[in-house]
Motif scaffolding. Structure first.
Motif, PDB file in Angstrom:
ATOM      1  N   VAL A  90       0.689  -1.071   0.123  1.00 38.29           N
ATOM      2  CA  VAL A  90       0.021   0.029  -0.029  1.00 38.29           C
ATOM      3  C   VAL A  90       0.875   1.250   0.162  1.00 38.29           C
ATOM      4  CG1 VAL A  90      -1.979   1.480   1.221  1.00 38.29           C
ATOM      5  CG2 VAL A  90      -1.699  -1.245   1.353  1.00 38.29           C
ATOM      6  N   ASP A  91       1.980   1.265   0.715  1.00 38.34           N
ATOM      7  CA  ASP A  91       2.655   2.451   0.918  1.00 38.34           C
ATOM      8  C   ASP A  91       4.072   1.989   1.342  1.00 38.34           C
ATOM      9  OD1 ASP A  91       3.308   4.963   0.779  1.00 38.34           O
ATOM     10  OD2 ASP A  91       2.601   5.538   2.798  1.00 38.34           O
ATOM     11  N   LEU A  92       5.208   2.934   0.775  1.00 34.52           N
ATOM     12  CA  LEU A  92       6.606   2.708   1.229  1.00 34.52           C
ATOM     13  C   LEU A  92       7.054   4.208   1.924  1.00 34.52           C
ATOM     14  CD1 LEU A  92       9.416   1.496   0.614  1.00 34.52           C
ATOM     15  CD2 LEU A  92       9.245   2.620  -1.686  1.00 34.52           C
ATOM     16  N   THR A  93       7.812   3.933   2.744  1.00 33.30           N
ATOM     17  CA  THR A  93       8.280   5.145   3.632  1.00 33.30           C
ATOM     18  C   THR A  93       9.843   5.358   3.186  1.00 33.30           C
ATOM     19  OG1 THR A  93       8.853   3.947   5.600  1.00 33.30           O
ATOM     20  CG2 THR A  93       6.706   4.956   5.500  1.00 33.30           C
ATOM     21  N   ASP A  94      10.183   6.458   3.571  1.00 39.95           N
ATOM     22  CA  ASP A  94      11.683   6.689   3.028  1.00 39.95           C
ATOM     23  C   ASP A  94      12.740   6.059   4.081  1.00 39.95           C
ATOM     24  OD1 ASP A  94      11.024   8.308   1.143  1.00 39.95           O
ATOM     25  OD2 ASP A  94      10.966  10.088   2.386  1.00 39.95           O
ATOM     26  N   ASP A  95      12.103   5.473   5.329  1.00 44.44           N
ATOM     27  CA  ASP A  95      13.020   4.939   6.076  1.00 44.44           C
ATOM     28  C   ASP A  95      12.978   3.440   6.087  1.00 44.44           C
ATOM     29  OD1 ASP A  95      10.526   4.779   7.138  1.00 44.44           O
ATOM     30  OD2 ASP A  95      11.050   5.310   9.093  1.00 44.44           O
ATOM     31  N   GLY A  96      12.656   2.745   4.994  1.00 45.76           N
ATOM     32  CA  GLY A  96      12.716   1.411   4.559  1.00 45.76           C
ATOM     33  C   GLY A  96      11.496   0.571   5.211  1.00 45.76           C
ATOM     34  N   PHE A  97      10.403   1.207   5.468  1.00 46.47           N
ATOM     35  CA  PHE A  97       9.301   0.253   5.978  1.00 46.47           C
ATOM     36  C   PHE A  97       8.203   0.411   4.746  1.00 46.47           C
ATOM     37  CE2 PHE A  97      10.672   1.798   9.953  1.00 46.47           C
ATOM     38  CZ  PHE A  97      10.654   0.370  10.738  1.00 46.47           C
ATOM     39  N   LEU A  98       7.563  -0.848   4.596  1.00 41.63           N
ATOM     40  CA  LEU A  98       6.524  -0.834   3.513  1.00 41.63           C
ATOM     41  C   LEU A  98       5.261  -1.214   4.496  1.00 41.63           C
ATOM     42  CD1 LEU A  98       9.139  -2.289   2.144  1.00 41.63           C
ATOM     43  CD2 LEU A  98       7.381  -2.801   0.415  1.00 41.63           C
ATOM     44  N   TYR A  99       4.042  -0.712   3.823  1.00 39.93           N
ATOM     45  CA  TYR A  99       2.798  -0.983   4.684  1.00 39.93           C
ATOM     46  C   TYR A  99       2.072  -1.894   3.611  1.00 39.93           C
ATOM     47  CZ  TYR A  99       3.447   2.492   7.979  1.00 39.93           C
ATOM     48  OH  TYR A  99       3.785   3.254   9.187  1.00 39.93           O
ATOM     49  N   VAL A 100       1.687  -3.156   4.035  1.00 39.75           N
ATOM     50  CA  VAL A 100       1.202  -4.186   3.234  1.00 39.75           C
ATOM     51  C   VAL A 100      -0.200  -4.633   3.713  1.00 39.75           C
ATOM     52  CG1 VAL A 100       1.508  -6.513   2.395  1.00 39.75           C
ATOM     53  CG2 VAL A 100       3.392  -5.175   3.123  1.00 39.75           C
ATOM     54  N   HIS A 101      -1.165  -4.825   2.839  1.00 40.00           N
ATOM     55  CA  HIS A 101      -2.602  -4.966   3.278  1.00 40.00           C
ATOM     56  C   HIS A 101      -2.396  -6.594   2.926  1.00 40.00           C
ATOM     57  CE1 HIS A 101      -6.532  -6.502   2.808  1.00 40.00           C
ATOM     58  NE2 HIS A 101      -6.996  -5.331   3.355  1.00 40.00           N
ATOM     59  N   TRP A 102      -2.797  -7.287   4.268  1.00 46.28           N
ATOM     60  CA  TRP A 102      -2.837  -8.914   4.219  1.00 46.28           C
ATOM     61  C   TRP A 102      -4.127  -9.452   4.490  1.00 46.28           C
ATOM     62  CZ3 TRP A 102       1.074 -10.753   8.246  1.00 46.28           C
ATOM     63  CH2 TRP A 102       1.381 -12.412   7.975  1.00 46.28           C
ATOM     64  N   ILE A 103      -4.486 -10.243   3.632  1.00 47.00           N
ATOM     65  CA  ILE A 103      -5.896 -10.903   3.763  1.00 47.00           C
ATOM     66  C   ILE A 103      -5.973 -11.643   4.865  1.00 47.00           C
ATOM     67  CG2 ILE A 103      -5.347 -13.082   2.474  1.00 47.00           C
ATOM     68  CD1 ILE A 103      -7.996 -12.805   1.139  1.00 47.00           C
ATOM     69  N   ASN A 104      -5.135 -12.366   5.574  1.00 46.45           N
ATOM     70  CA  ASN A 104      -5.017 -13.042   6.724  1.00 46.45           C
ATOM     71  C   ASN A 104      -3.845 -12.639   7.740  1.00 46.45           C
ATOM     72  OD1 ASN A 104      -6.554 -15.001   8.613  1.00 46.45           O
ATOM     73  ND2 ASN A 104      -4.988 -16.381   8.025  1.00 46.45           N
ATOM     74  N   VAL A 105      -4.070 -11.409   8.523  1.00 47.31           N
ATOM     75  CA  VAL A 105      -3.207 -11.092   9.312  1.00 47.31           C
ATOM     76  C   VAL A 105      -2.621 -12.112  10.433  1.00 47.31           C
ATOM     77  CG1 VAL A 105      -2.100  -9.207  10.994  1.00 47.31           C
ATOM     78  CG2 VAL A 105      -3.557  -8.682   8.830  1.00 47.31           C
ATOM     79  N   LYS A 106      -1.580 -12.735  10.594  1.00 44.98           N
ATOM     80  CA  LYS A 106      -1.112 -13.591  11.375  1.00 44.98           C
ATOM     81  C   LYS A 106      -0.361 -12.888  12.768  1.00 44.98           C
ATOM     82  CE  LYS A 106      -1.018 -17.006   7.984  1.00 44.98           C
ATOM     83  NZ  LYS A 106      -0.039 -17.760   6.868  1.00 44.98           N
ATOM     84  N   SER A 107       0.217 -11.626  12.211  1.00 38.73           N
ATOM     85  CA  SER A 107       0.959 -11.164  13.351  1.00 38.73           C
ATOM     86  C   SER A 107       1.020  -9.671  13.157  1.00 38.73           C
ATOM     87  CB  SER A 107       2.315 -11.520  13.575  1.00 38.73           C
ATOM     88  OG  SER A 107       3.035 -10.757  14.266  1.00 38.73           O
ATOM     89  N   ASP A 108       0.848  -8.713  14.126  1.00 39.52           N
ATOM     90  CA  ASP A 108       0.954  -7.319  14.005  1.00 39.52           C
ATOM     91  C   ASP A 108       2.460  -6.625  14.210  1.00 39.52           C
ATOM     92  OD1 ASP A 108      -1.704  -6.518  13.253  1.00 39.52           O
ATOM     93  OD2 ASP A 108      -2.296  -6.487  15.315  1.00 39.52           O
ATOM     94  N   ASP A 109       3.407  -7.711  14.660  1.00 39.85           N
ATOM     95  CA  ASP A 109       4.610  -7.662  15.071  1.00 39.85           C
ATOM     96  C   ASP A 109       5.274  -7.384  13.788  1.00 39.85           C
ATOM     97  OD1 ASP A 109       6.965  -7.343  16.827  1.00 39.85           O
ATOM     98  OD2 ASP A 109       7.605  -9.382  15.930  1.00 39.85           O
ATOM     99  N   ILE A 110       6.341  -6.181  13.941  1.00 38.69           N
ATOM    100  CA  ILE A 110       7.184  -5.885  12.739  1.00 38.69           C
ATOM    101  C   ILE A 110       8.012  -7.105  12.089  1.00 38.69           C
ATOM    102  CG2 ILE A 110       8.563  -4.058  11.592  1.00 38.69           C
ATOM    103  CD1 ILE A 110       7.211  -1.927  13.475  1.00 38.69           C
ATOM    104  N   GLU A 111       8.720  -7.515  13.030  1.00 35.99           N
ATOM    105  CA  GLU A 111       9.860  -8.722  12.678  1.00 35.99           C
ATOM    106  C   GLU A 111       8.968  -9.645  12.153  1.00 35.99           C
ATOM    107  OE1 GLU A 111      10.152  -6.831  15.949  1.00 35.99           O
ATOM    108  OE2 GLU A 111      11.546  -5.475  15.078  1.00 35.99           O
ATOM    109  N   GLU A 112       7.900 -10.098  12.823  1.00 35.47           N
ATOM    110  CA  GLU A 112       7.049 -11.462  12.588  1.00 35.47           C
ATOM    111  C   GLU A 112       6.373 -11.130  11.193  1.00 35.47           C
ATOM    112  OE1 GLU A 112       5.890 -15.186  12.691  1.00 35.47           O
ATOM    113  OE2 GLU A 112       7.428 -14.272  13.774  1.00 35.47           O
TER     114      GLU A 112
END
Length: 167
Positions: free
Chosen positions: A127-149
């Motif tokens: 969905v989005d990309l930030t300048d600091d290396g993060f991507l926001y992804v829409h996921w049909i079945n979220v298994k974890s909200d934790d960034i590393e997981e």
């Protein structure tokens, strides 16, 4: 040099998509149209194409790309089966949401390839990309909200190959 590389890549793509050889004869009009279209593309669009043009001529990077294609295809097929299962299941077991993942890729080409690989895999959409290396992804079945997981489940399977291809 960049224009020449993009011209050759565009022309090879044209040839592979149109395949102007039939009954042992080459269709000269299709080849001429490909040469003209490739020249126009390489002149007009060389600025928006990746500046890391050297990646297209490295045998090591081509090797890793050729290994990446079946791996990517495997994950696409696996995700297709998962999405079909969820769509056909009577209870429709989905838990949609947007998660944040971290990428360690540094080049614009690598990050773009990662975002496209995620988007082309059914069930996920970048969905989005930030300048600091993060991507926001829409996921049909979220298994974890934790960034590393979430990064491990969504991005790392592609990132390992893309790092060898683009960096």
């Amino acid at each position: 040099m960049r224009r020449l590389i993009y011209f050759v890549l565009a022309f090879l793509t044209w040839i592979l998509l149109t395949w102007p050889v039939a009954d042992g004869k080459i269709d000269v009009q299709v080849v001429a149209a490909g040469l003209i279209a490739s020249a126009i593309v390489s002149v007009l669009f060389h600025e928006i194409l990746p500046k890391e043009h050297h990646i297209f001529i490295s045998p090591v990077r081509i090797f890793w790309f050729l290994l990446y294609v079946p791996v990517f295809f495997y994950y696409v097929v696996k995700a297709n089966i998962d999405v079909v299962y969820r769509a056909l299941h009577p209870k429709m077991p989905i838990k949609p949401g947007i998660v944040k993942i971290k990428t360690n890729l540094k080049t614009a080409s690598g990050i773009t390839a990662l975002a496209n690989s995620i988007t082309l895999t059914p069930g996920t959409l970048t969905v989005d990309l930030t300048d600091d290396g993060f991507l926001y992804v829409h996921w049909i079945n979220v298994k974890s909200d934790d960034i590393e997981e979430a990064t491990r489940l969504i991005g790392q399977r592609f990132e390992w190959f893309l790092k060898r291809i683009f960096e």
